[in-house]
Design a protein around this motif. Structure first.
Motif, PDB file in Angstrom:
ATOM      1  N   ILE A  65       7.425  13.070 -32.478  1.00 12.94           N
ATOM      2  CA  ILE A  65       8.241  13.017 -31.265  1.00 12.94           C
ATOM      3  C   ILE A  65       9.269  14.143 -31.260  1.00 12.94           C
ATOM      4  O   ILE A  65       9.474  14.829 -30.252  1.00 12.94           O
ATOM      5  CB  ILE A  65       8.945  11.650 -31.138  1.00 12.94           C
ATOM      6  N   LYS A  66       9.911  14.357 -32.399  1.00 11.70           N
ATOM      7  CA  LYS A  66      10.943  15.393 -32.478  1.00 11.70           C
ATOM      8  C   LYS A  66      10.381  16.782 -32.201  1.00 11.70           C
ATOM      9  O   LYS A  66      11.117  17.677 -31.773  1.00 11.70           O
ATOM     10  CB  LYS A  66      11.614  15.352 -33.851  1.00 11.70           C
ATOM     11  N   ALA A  67       9.093  16.969 -32.419  1.00 10.02           N
ATOM     12  CA  ALA A  67       8.480  18.274 -32.168  1.00 10.02           C
ATOM     13  C   ALA A  67       8.502  18.644 -30.686  1.00 10.02           C
ATOM     14  O   ALA A  67       8.418  19.827 -30.339  1.00 10.02           O
ATOM     15  CB  ALA A  67       7.040  18.293 -32.691  1.00 10.02           C
ATOM     16  N   VAL A  68       8.656  17.635 -29.802  1.00 11.35           N
ATOM     17  CA  VAL A  68       8.691  17.911 -28.362  1.00 11.35           C
ATOM     18  C   VAL A  68       9.977  17.397 -27.718  1.00 11.35           C
ATOM     19  O   VAL A  68      10.148  17.484 -26.504  1.00 11.35           O
ATOM     20  CB  VAL A  68       7.472  17.293 -27.633  1.00 11.35           C
ATOM     21  N   LYS A  71      13.635  19.988 -26.295  1.00  3.79           N
ATOM     22  CA  LYS A  71      13.391  21.404 -26.594  1.00  3.79           C
ATOM     23  C   LYS A  71      13.030  22.136 -25.304  1.00  3.79           C
ATOM     24  O   LYS A  71      12.053  21.780 -24.638  1.00  3.79           O
ATOM     25  CB  LYS A  71      12.258  21.552 -27.613  1.00  3.79           C
ATOM     26  N   LYS A  72      13.783  23.174 -24.982  1.00  5.32           N
ATOM     27  CA  LYS A  72      13.471  23.948 -23.781  1.00  5.32           C
ATOM     28  C   LYS A  72      12.153  24.693 -23.918  1.00  5.32           C
ATOM     29  O   LYS A  72      11.486  24.983 -22.927  1.00  5.32           O
ATOM     30  CB  LYS A  72      14.602  24.937 -23.481  1.00  5.32           C
ATOM     31  N   ASN A  73      11.764  25.008 -25.125  1.00  5.13           N
ATOM     32  CA  ASN A  73      10.530  25.767 -25.341  1.00  5.13           C
ATOM     33  C   ASN A  73       9.505  24.940 -26.115  1.00  5.13           C
ATOM     34  O   ASN A  73       8.880  25.417 -27.053  1.00  5.13           O
ATOM     35  CB  ASN A  73      10.847  27.058 -26.107  1.00  5.13           C
ATOM     36  N   ALA A  74       9.332  23.694 -25.705  1.00  2.00           N
ATOM     37  CA  ALA A  74       8.381  22.817 -26.375  1.00  2.00           C
ATOM     38  C   ALA A  74       6.952  23.297 -26.153  1.00  2.00           C
ATOM     39  O   ALA A  74       6.629  23.903 -25.121  1.00  2.00           O
ATOM     40  CB  ALA A  74       8.532  21.389 -25.864  1.00  2.00           C
ATOM     41  N   ASN A  75       6.095  23.023 -27.114  1.00  3.46           N
ATOM     42  CA  ASN A  75       4.682  23.350 -27.029  1.00  3.46           C
ATOM     43  C   ASN A  75       4.019  22.437 -26.002  1.00  3.46           C
ATOM     44  O   ASN A  75       3.942  21.220 -26.189  1.00  3.46           O
ATOM     45  CB  ASN A  75       4.054  23.154 -28.418  1.00  3.46           C
ATOM     46  N   LEU A  76       3.509  23.008 -24.915  1.00  5.15           N
ATOM     47  CA  LEU A  76       2.920  22.187 -23.849  1.00  5.15           C
ATOM     48  C   LEU A  76       1.686  21.434 -24.322  1.00  5.15           C
ATOM     49  O   LEU A  76       1.391  20.340 -23.835  1.00  5.15           O
ATOM     50  CB  LEU A  76       2.579  23.062 -22.642  1.00  5.15           C
ATOM     51  N   THR A 117      11.955   9.296 -23.558  1.00  7.88           N
ATOM     52  CA  THR A 117      12.566  10.479 -22.950  1.00  7.88           C
ATOM     53  C   THR A 117      12.409  11.669 -23.901  1.00  7.88           C
ATOM     54  O   THR A 117      12.739  11.578 -25.080  1.00  7.88           O
ATOM     55  CB  THR A 117      14.053  10.249 -22.669  1.00  7.88           C
ATOM     56  N   ILE A 118      11.900  12.784 -23.373  1.00  7.32           N
ATOM     57  CA  ILE A 118      11.840  13.996 -24.192  1.00  7.32           C
ATOM     58  C   ILE A 118      12.715  15.108 -23.626  1.00  7.32           C
ATOM     59  O   ILE A 118      13.049  16.052 -24.341  1.00  7.32           O
ATOM     60  CB  ILE A 118      10.400  14.502 -24.395  1.00  7.32           C
ATOM     61  N   PHE A 119      13.093  14.983 -22.347  1.00 10.69           N
ATOM     62  CA  PHE A 119      14.032  15.974 -21.806  1.00 10.69           C
ATOM     63  C   PHE A 119      14.721  15.400 -20.579  1.00 10.69           C
ATOM     64  O   PHE A 119      14.089  14.757 -19.743  1.00 10.69           O
ATOM     65  CB  PHE A 119      13.339  17.283 -21.443  1.00 10.69           C
ATOM     66  N   HIS A 120      16.037  15.643 -20.512  1.00  9.57           N
ATOM     67  CA  HIS A 120      16.819  15.199 -19.360  1.00  9.57           C
ATOM     68  C   HIS A 120      17.568  16.402 -18.818  1.00  9.57           C
ATOM     69  O   HIS A 120      18.298  17.075 -19.560  1.00  9.57           O
ATOM     70  CB  HIS A 120      17.791  14.092 -19.769  1.00  9.57           C
ATOM     71  N   ALA A 121      17.386  16.685 -17.526  1.00  9.04           N
ATOM     72  CA  ALA A 121      17.925  17.930 -16.958  1.00  9.04           C
ATOM     73  C   ALA A 121      18.562  17.698 -15.592  1.00  9.04           C
ATOM     74  O   ALA A 121      18.030  18.102 -14.554  1.00  9.04           O
ATOM     75  CB  ALA A 121      16.809  18.971 -16.842  1.00  9.04           C
ATOM     76  N   PRO A 269      20.992  14.589 -25.366  1.00  7.26           N
ATOM     77  CA  PRO A 269      21.019  15.460 -26.543  1.00  7.26           C
ATOM     78  C   PRO A 269      20.760  16.924 -26.199  1.00  7.26           C
ATOM     79  O   PRO A 269      20.955  17.793 -27.051  1.00  7.26           O
ATOM     80  CB  PRO A 269      19.896  14.899 -27.431  1.00  7.26           C
ATOM     81  N   GLU A 270      20.303  17.188 -24.984  1.00  6.72           N
ATOM     82  CA  GLU A 270      20.147  18.573 -24.563  1.00  6.72           C
ATOM     83  C   GLU A 270      21.493  19.297 -24.574  1.00  6.72           C
ATOM     84  O   GLU A 270      21.557  20.510 -24.776  1.00  6.72           O
ATOM     85  CB  GLU A 270      19.544  18.631 -23.148  1.00  6.72           C
ATOM     86  N   LEU A 271      22.589  18.538 -24.368  1.00  5.93           N
ATOM     87  CA  LEU A 271      23.938  19.098 -24.455  1.00  5.93           C
ATOM     88  C   LEU A 271      24.583  18.755 -25.795  1.00  5.93           C
ATOM     89  O   LEU A 271      25.063  19.639 -26.514  1.00  5.93           O
ATOM     90  CB  LEU A 271      24.817  18.575 -23.312  1.00  5.93           C
TER      91      LEU A 271
END
Length: 396
Positions: A65-68, A71-76, A117-121, A269-271
């Motif tokens: 999970i932490k691998a994605v 991360k703004k540049n996560a591996n799609l 959740t993997i990204f919140h923007a 956590p993005e911030l």
């Protein structure tokens, strides 16, 4: 009529429904699974938790999970694969829990899955002109429905975004329906990776209710513990209690513009991550203070963010109640700081209201699913879209 649609209708029309609520938060410690009986809807909702467990994530799954995650540049490629993989793992956890509890899939009416959740923007964070608020939870609902054989509601946050919200926090809906009390001004405080609360005024006026993130709960402390002490979290606040807060660092941590934004607002956590801490240490020339003092400061940082936000919400109230939930309630230093700095507050956990504190977030998603299936529109105030949420996945 398609038999699956007929089955959906018949189960939604029952006087009492068995709904499994699922929650996996930013702490990534495991999947909370709450089996609830639900009667009615809206302010007449009656919910009871009859079984609860947390299916712990092992280190290998958490690493995946932490691998994605955040991360703004996560591996799609990995994002795509983890959408399915998380759902499969969660489905296995559900099936195992049902077997342990002595239930069959046919006994359960619905699953309400928050996903991971993997990204919140939100706009306040991404600041990209022309782009809307965004958030992404993975753990596909169709996979869960197919592998459990149970109708599944998932991806709750997208409707909130579509209606102009930030996709979080969603606790306001369930908090209002089951925790409001005439004559008591209540703060429903959840201290997870990010701390958030719902304000429930004693006049029970839905238009005055709001929910907001306030800053980090456990996330910065957990990240620092994992990097510097090789522990997943600071159990019993042992490390943070052995240090002393550094006021220069604390001021730098509290200096971000997020804390000046109006309610409601969201973050993640993005911030609030180790880079945020590094920049604050650099700004305050505190890079060389000992690690125990950093942990003490981070705990005070979380406490101050919560206290300052609550004071803004209840500054005119002589007395109010704070009902806590989430992993942060197990941090004695953090909870002691809250009590010390909010002397007008009466503190308790949601256990006093009939809901286990560790189960509360999972229960709230069961309530959201119930409203989508059976509820009627409620008009909330500014920043709280009055919408039904969750996409429905059929088992076959």
């Amino acid at each position: 009529m398609n038999n699956q649609i007929k089955n959906l209708y018949q189960r939604a029309d029952k006087q009492e429904r068995l709904i499994i609520g699922l929650m996996s938060g930013t702490s990534m410690d495991g999947l909370d699974i709450a089996l609830c009986t639900v009667r009615g809807y809206g302010v007449d909702t009656e919910i009871r938790v009859i079984e609860f467990c947390t299916a712990s994530y092992d280190d290998a799954f958490r690493k995946q999970i932490k691998a994605v995650f955040s991360k703004k540049n996560a591996n799609l490629d990995l994002v795509c694969l983890m959408n399915e993989h998380i759902a499969n793992v969660h489905a296995t956890f559900i099936n195992d829990a049902l077997e342990t509890w002595g239930y069959k899939a046919a006994d359960i009416d619905f699953i309400a899955s928050h996903g991971q959740t993997i990204f919140h923007a939100p706009k306040s964070l991404h600041r990209l002109s022309g782009y809307p608020n965004g958030t992404l939870q993975i753990g596909d609902g169709d996979h869960i429905a197919f592998k459990t054989g149970i109708i599944t509601l998932s991806d709750f946050r997208q409707k909130h975004l579509a209606a102009g919200g930030e996709g979080a926090p969603l606790a306001v809906y369930g908090d209002y329906l089951i925790f409001s009390k005439k004559g008591e001004n209540r703060i429903m405080l959840n201290i997870g990776g990010i701390a958030n609360f719902t304000y429930l005024p004693g006049n029970s006026n839905a238009s005055a209710v709001f929910s907001t993130d306030v800053g980090p709960g456990n996330t910065l402390m957990d990240q620092y513990m994992q990097q510097n002490f090789g522990r997943f979290y600071d159990k019993d606040a042992t490390i943070s209690s052995s240090g002393n807060p550094n006021q220069k660092l604390l001021s730098a941590l509290l200096g971000h513009g997020f804390f000046e934004l109006d309610f409601p607002k969201t973050t993640g956590p993005e911030l609030f991550n180790l880079n945020y801490l590094h920049q604050a240490q650099k700004q305050s020339s505190t890079e060389k203070i000992n690690k125990e003092d950093v942990m003490a400061t981070l705990c005070h940082f979380s406490a101050d963010g919560i206290v300052n936000a609550i004071k803004k919400s209840v500054n005119k109230e002589k007395e109010f109640w704070v009902f806590m939930s989430g992993g942060g309630i197990h941090n004695p230093l953090l909870t002691d700081l809250l009590r010390k700095n909010l002397p007008r507050a009466n503190f308790d956990t949601t256990a006093a209201l009939g809901i286990q504190p560790d189960a509360k977030e999972a229960v709230l998603f069961a309530i959201l699913a119930n409203e989508t299936l059976c509820g009627k529109k409620i008009s909330f105030g500014k920043g709280v879209p009055s919408v039904f949420m969750g996409k429905i996945s059929l088992p076959t």
